[in-house]
Design a protein around this motif. Structure first.
Motif, PDB file in Angstrom:
ATOM      1  N   VAL A  72       0.841  -1.199   0.000  1.00 42.53           N
ATOM      2  CA  VAL A  72       0.000   0.000   0.000  1.00 42.53           C
ATOM      3  C   VAL A  72       0.875   1.249   0.000  1.00 42.53           C
ATOM      4  O   VAL A  72       1.933   1.278   0.629  1.00 42.53           O
ATOM      5  CB  VAL A  72      -0.977   0.036   1.204  1.00 42.53           C
ATOM      6  CG1 VAL A  72      -1.945  -1.133   1.155  1.00 42.53           C
ATOM      7  CG2 VAL A  72      -0.233   0.054   2.519  1.00 42.53           C
ATOM      8  N   GLY A  73       0.441   2.267  -0.730  1.00 41.61           N
ATOM      9  CA  GLY A  73       1.167   3.518  -0.809  1.00 41.61           C
ATOM     10  C   GLY A  73       0.889   4.400   0.401  1.00 41.61           C
ATOM     11  O   GLY A  73       0.021   4.094   1.235  1.00 41.61           O
ATOM     12  N   ALA A  74       1.621   5.510   0.479  1.00 39.20           N
ATOM     13  CA  ALA A  74       1.471   6.443   1.592  1.00 39.20           C
ATOM     14  C   ALA A  74       0.029   6.945   1.681  1.00 39.20           C
ATOM     15  O   ALA A  74      -0.623   7.174   0.659  1.00 39.20           O
ATOM     16  CB  ALA A  74       2.421   7.626   1.392  1.00 39.20           C
ATOM     17  N   GLY A  75      -0.446   7.060   2.900  1.00 32.74           N
ATOM     18  CA  GLY A  75      -1.765   7.647   3.116  1.00 32.74           C
ATOM     19  C   GLY A  75      -2.924   6.680   2.964  1.00 32.74           C
ATOM     20  O   GLY A  75      -4.075   7.067   3.163  1.00 32.74           O
ATOM     21  N   VAL A  76      -2.635   5.431   2.597  1.00 29.94           N
ATOM     22  CA  VAL A  76      -3.727   4.450   2.457  1.00 29.94           C
ATOM     23  C   VAL A  76      -3.954   3.787   3.813  1.00 29.94           C
ATOM     24  O   VAL A  76      -3.080   3.088   4.322  1.00 29.94           O
ATOM     25  CB  VAL A  76      -3.397   3.376   1.400  1.00 29.94           C
ATOM     26  CG1 VAL A  76      -4.485   2.298   1.367  1.00 29.94           C
ATOM     27  CG2 VAL A  76      -3.239   4.024   0.034  1.00 29.94           C
ATOM     28  N   THR A  77      -5.124   4.045   4.391  1.00 31.48           N
ATOM     29  CA  THR A  77      -5.401   3.496   5.723  1.00 31.48           C
ATOM     30  C   THR A  77      -6.456   2.402   5.691  1.00 31.48           C
ATOM     31  O   THR A  77      -6.561   1.609   6.621  1.00 31.48           O
ATOM     32  CB  THR A  77      -5.897   4.617   6.665  1.00 31.48           C
ATOM     33  OG1 THR A  77      -7.017   5.255   6.042  1.00 31.48           O
ATOM     34  CG2 THR A  77      -4.813   5.646   6.913  1.00 31.48           C
ATOM     35  N   GLN A  78      -7.257   2.351   4.619  1.00 25.93           N
ATOM     36  CA  GLN A  78      -8.403   1.426   4.627  1.00 25.93           C
ATOM     37  C   GLN A  78      -8.077   0.039   4.089  1.00 25.93           C
ATOM     38  O   GLN A  78      -8.911  -0.848   4.164  1.00 25.93           O
ATOM     39  CB  GLN A  78      -9.591   2.044   3.859  1.00 25.93           C
ATOM     40  CG  GLN A  78      -9.446   2.153   2.349  1.00 25.93           C
ATOM     41  CD  GLN A  78      -8.809   3.448   1.898  1.00 25.93           C
ATOM     42  OE1 GLN A  78      -7.783   3.877   2.413  1.00 25.93           O
ATOM     43  NE2 GLN A  78      -9.402   4.071   0.900  1.00 25.93           N
ATOM     44  N   TRP A  79      -6.893  -0.161   3.541  1.00 24.91           N
ATOM     45  CA  TRP A  79      -6.529  -1.481   2.987  1.00 24.91           C
ATOM     46  C   TRP A  79      -5.192  -1.930   3.574  1.00 24.91           C
ATOM     47  O   TRP A  79      -4.325  -1.111   3.856  1.00 24.91           O
ATOM     48  CB  TRP A  79      -6.422  -1.424   1.455  1.00 24.91           C
ATOM     49  CG  TRP A  79      -7.701  -0.998   0.798  1.00 24.91           C
ATOM     50  CD1 TRP A  79      -7.959   0.208   0.220  1.00 24.91           C
ATOM     51  CD2 TRP A  79      -8.917  -1.760   0.680  1.00 24.91           C
ATOM     52  NE1 TRP A  79      -9.255   0.245  -0.257  1.00 24.91           N
ATOM     53  CE2 TRP A  79      -9.854  -0.951   0.013  1.00 24.91           C
ATOM     54  CE3 TRP A  79      -9.300  -3.047   1.072  1.00 24.91           C
ATOM     55  CZ2 TRP A  79     -11.162  -1.384  -0.269  1.00 24.91           C
ATOM     56  CZ3 TRP A  79     -10.584  -3.479   0.786  1.00 24.91           C
ATOM     57  CH2 TRP A  79     -11.499  -2.648   0.118  1.00 24.91           C
ATOM     58  N   LYS A  80      -5.073  -3.271   3.736  1.00 23.20           N
ATOM     59  CA  LYS A  80      -3.792  -3.775   4.227  1.00 23.20           C
ATOM     60  C   LYS A  80      -3.404  -5.051   3.482  1.00 23.20           C
ATOM     61  O   LYS A  80      -4.255  -5.724   2.883  1.00 23.20           O
ATOM     62  CB  LYS A  80      -3.844  -4.014   5.738  1.00 23.20           C
ATOM     63  CG  LYS A  80      -4.933  -4.939   6.221  1.00 23.20           C
ATOM     64  CD  LYS A  80      -4.826  -5.089   7.752  1.00 23.20           C
ATOM     65  CE  LYS A  80      -5.747  -6.167   8.270  1.00 23.20           C
ATOM     66  NZ  LYS A  80      -7.185  -5.796   8.243  1.00 23.20           N
ATOM     67  N   ASN A  81      -2.136  -5.384   3.543  1.00 28.19           N
ATOM     68  CA  ASN A  81      -1.625  -6.548   2.823  1.00 28.19           C
ATOM     69  C   ASN A  81      -2.401  -7.801   3.189  1.00 28.19           C
ATOM     70  O   ASN A  81      -2.750  -8.012   4.351  1.00 28.19           O
ATOM     71  CB  ASN A  81      -0.138  -6.777   3.146  1.00 28.19           C
ATOM     72  CG  ASN A  81       0.743  -5.723   2.489  1.00 28.19           C
ATOM     73  OD1 ASN A  81       0.241  -4.819   1.818  1.00 28.19           O
ATOM     74  ND2 ASN A  81       2.042  -5.844   2.678  1.00 28.19           N
ATOM     75  N   GLY A  82      -2.642  -8.641   2.177  1.00 27.79           N
ATOM     76  CA  GLY A  82      -3.298  -9.920   2.400  1.00 27.79           C
ATOM     77  C   GLY A  82      -4.795  -9.891   2.168  1.00 27.79           C
ATOM     78  O   GLY A  82      -5.416 -10.945   2.040  1.00 27.79           O
ATOM     79  N   GLN A  83      -5.406  -8.717   2.110  1.00 27.65           N
ATOM     80  CA  GLN A  83      -6.853  -8.648   1.843  1.00 27.65           C
ATOM     81  C   GLN A  83      -7.114  -8.981   0.379  1.00 27.65           C
ATOM     82  O   GLN A  83      -6.360  -8.577  -0.509  1.00 27.65           O
ATOM     83  CB  GLN A  83      -7.386  -7.238   2.133  1.00 27.65           C
ATOM     84  CG  GLN A  83      -7.575  -6.952   3.602  1.00 27.65           C
ATOM     85  CD  GLN A  83      -8.128  -5.554   3.817  1.00 27.65           C
ATOM     86  OE1 GLN A  83      -7.592  -4.578   3.289  1.00 27.65           O
ATOM     87  NE2 GLN A  83      -9.178  -5.448   4.603  1.00 27.65           N
ATOM     88  N   ARG A  84      -8.195  -9.716   0.140  1.00 20.00           N
ATOM     89  CA  ARG A  84      -8.556 -10.042  -1.239  1.00 20.00           C
ATOM     90  C   ARG A  84      -9.503  -8.968  -1.764  1.00 20.00           C
ATOM     91  O   ARG A  84     -10.521  -8.667  -1.134  1.00 20.00           O
ATOM     92  CB  ARG A  84      -9.205 -11.419  -1.321  1.00 20.00           C
ATOM     93  CG  ARG A  84      -8.679 -12.249  -2.502  1.00 20.00           C
ATOM     94  CD  ARG A  84      -8.741 -13.694  -2.181  1.00 20.00           C
ATOM     95  NE  ARG A  84     -10.111 -14.050  -1.905  1.00 20.00           N
ATOM     96  CZ  ARG A  84     -10.956 -14.559  -2.812  1.00 20.00           C
ATOM     97  NH1 ARG A  84     -10.547 -14.783  -4.045  1.00 20.00           N
ATOM     98  NH2 ARG A  84     -12.181 -14.868  -2.489  1.00 20.00           N
ATOM     99  N   VAL A  85      -9.155  -8.425  -2.910  1.00 16.84           N
ATOM    100  CA  VAL A  85      -9.896  -7.275  -3.431  1.00 16.84           C
ATOM    101  C   VAL A  85     -10.159  -7.421  -4.924  1.00 16.84           C
ATOM    102  O   VAL A  85      -9.507  -8.210  -5.612  1.00 16.84           O
ATOM    103  CB  VAL A  85      -9.120  -5.955  -3.182  1.00 16.84           C
ATOM    104  CG1 VAL A  85      -9.000  -5.662  -1.700  1.00 16.84           C
ATOM    105  CG2 VAL A  85      -7.746  -5.993  -3.845  1.00 16.84           C
ATOM    106  N   GLY A  86     -11.105  -6.627  -5.397  1.00 24.98           N
ATOM    107  CA  GLY A  86     -11.405  -6.574  -6.821  1.00 24.98           C
ATOM    108  C   GLY A  86     -11.361  -5.140  -7.320  1.00 24.98           C
ATOM    109  O   GLY A  86     -11.544  -4.195  -6.547  1.00 24.98           O
ATOM    110  N   VAL A  87     -11.093  -4.982  -8.612  1.00 28.35           N
ATOM    111  CA  VAL A  87     -11.126  -3.669  -9.257  1.00 28.35           C
ATOM    112  C   VAL A  87     -11.981  -3.790 -10.515  1.00 28.35           C
ATOM    113  O   VAL A  87     -11.802  -4.717 -11.308  1.00 28.35           O
ATOM    114  CB  VAL A  87      -9.710  -3.187  -9.664  1.00 28.35           C
ATOM    115  CG1 VAL A  87      -9.773  -1.757 -10.201  1.00 28.35           C
ATOM    116  CG2 VAL A  87      -8.747  -3.272  -8.492  1.00 28.35           C
ATOM    117  N   GLY A  88     -12.910  -2.859 -10.681  1.00 31.09           N
ATOM    118  CA  GLY A  88     -13.786  -2.872 -11.856  1.00 31.09           C
ATOM    119  C   GLY A  88     -13.499  -1.712 -12.794  1.00 31.09           C
ATOM    120  O   GLY A  88     -12.430  -1.110 -12.759  1.00 31.09           O
TER     121      GLY A  88
END
Ligand SMILES: [Zn+2]
Ligand SMILES: [Zn+2]
Length: 339
Positions: A72-88
């Protein structure tokens, strides 16, 4: 520098090239995703063929992405390593223009980001996306199951849930392909009297298997007249890309009915007298944002809606894309990265 594979297009109409690239680093506000699967959507042809203005090449297509947060880049607080995610499709928006302030994020006039068009998409081992573009993927869905829901799924689900149809209302789904086979399932699970409409008697068993209440064969029946006999549709979702096929069904709208266009046909005709005499309307529908994707995935788990997929490894991207373009795939084509 560690490397990854990416399937890129270097010019409009050019072939896919699988190249080694440096694994990208996420900038501030961005997240890196280790891609597990990426659906191939017909809209990827906009990138492949250069039919979207302003694309900078080389570009990696793919907006049905599922993977694991890897950095995760600087300032990203809502996501963390290992979470499974999707992008549309919807890759981000400015948040401060008037359309964004009205909640119409798809209409952003300052910084509308589209995955695989504005920035590299998911035909790769890794991709970087704005944190705002991520949806949480439930563990009940495999990566291959979840990927097509990130565009084909959200588009049909979100159109239906934003329509005026209520449980028990007559809803038509035109087309039984990649979008339509999901649209029928969602309509059924939302409690609509669902009428599937497609060409040929041979599609009827599939329509019934997906839960449709009735099936109309547009080759041997007049779908508009048949819908009127059933009382007229409150909503029709048009997933086909043929304007004549759409026009043949608009006449099935009931009073105050709405015809949702989600297939990108060139043009269609509709009778103004028919529209005004019944206060009917024709409306386009944009898929939705990341939270709409997340809702789509959650509803799919809850209700058992699944996409039927043909799976190809990333190395066979050209073959997989041809399969999608042939219109013969049953029903969505998904790339896997083997990770
Ligand atoms: Zn798409
Ligand atoms: Zn905006």
């Amino acid at each position: 520098m560690p490397k990854m594979r990416a399937a890129q297009v270097t010019r409009p109409g050019g072939p896919f090239e699988i190249v080694q690239r440096d694994i990208p680093q996420p900038a501030a506000g961005h997240v890196r995703i280790k891609v597990q699967a990426c659906g191939i959507c017909h809209s990827d042809s906009l990138t492949k063929e250069g039919h979207w203005p302003g694309i900078q090449y080389p570009r990696v297509p793919g907006h049905e992405v599922v993977g694991v947060v890897d950095a995760v880049g600087a300032g990203v607080t809502q996501w963390k390593n290992g979470q499974r995610v999707g992008v549309g499709w919807h890759g981000g928006n400015c948040g401060f223009c008037d359309n964004c302030r009205n909640g119409d994020f798809f209409g952003c006039t300052v910084n509308l980001q589209i995955t695989g068009i504005s920035f590299d998409g998911g035909y790769a081992d890794y991709m970087v996306a704005p944190a705002i573009a991520l949806a949480l993927v439930p563990e009940e869905l495999s990566a291959v199951e979840a990927a097509p829901l990130m565009c084909a799924g959200i588009t049909t689900y979100n159109a239906l849930r934003n329509s005026a149809a209520r449980p028990g209302d007559l809803v038509g789904v035109l087309g039984l392909g990649g979008l339509g086979h999901l649209g029928v399932q969602y309509a059924v699970k939302m409690g609509f009297k669902t009428v599937a409409i497609a060409r040929g008697k041979d599609k009827e068993p599939l329509a019934k298997q997906l839960g449709a209440w009735r099936y109309l064969d547009s080759q041997t029946q007049d779908p508009a007249a048949e819908l009127q006999k059933l009382g007229g549709a409150k909503v029709i979702i048009a997933t086909v890309t043929n304007g004549d096929a759409m026009a043949a069904v608009t006449g099935g709208l009931g009073i105050n009915g709405t015809f949702f266009v989600i297939g990108a046909a060139q043009s269609m005709t509709v009778s103004p007298l028919f529209l005004l005499s019944g206060r009917r309307s024709v409306k386009g529908w944009y898929s939705g944002t990341a939270i709409d994707s997340q809702d789509t995935l959650a509803f799919s788990v809850l209700s058992g809606v699944r996409s039927m997929n043909e799976v190809y490894p990333l190395e066979k991207v050209a073959e997989a894309y041809e399969r999608m373009e042939s219109g013969k795939a049953r029903f969505r084509v998904v790339l896997t990265m083997g990770q």
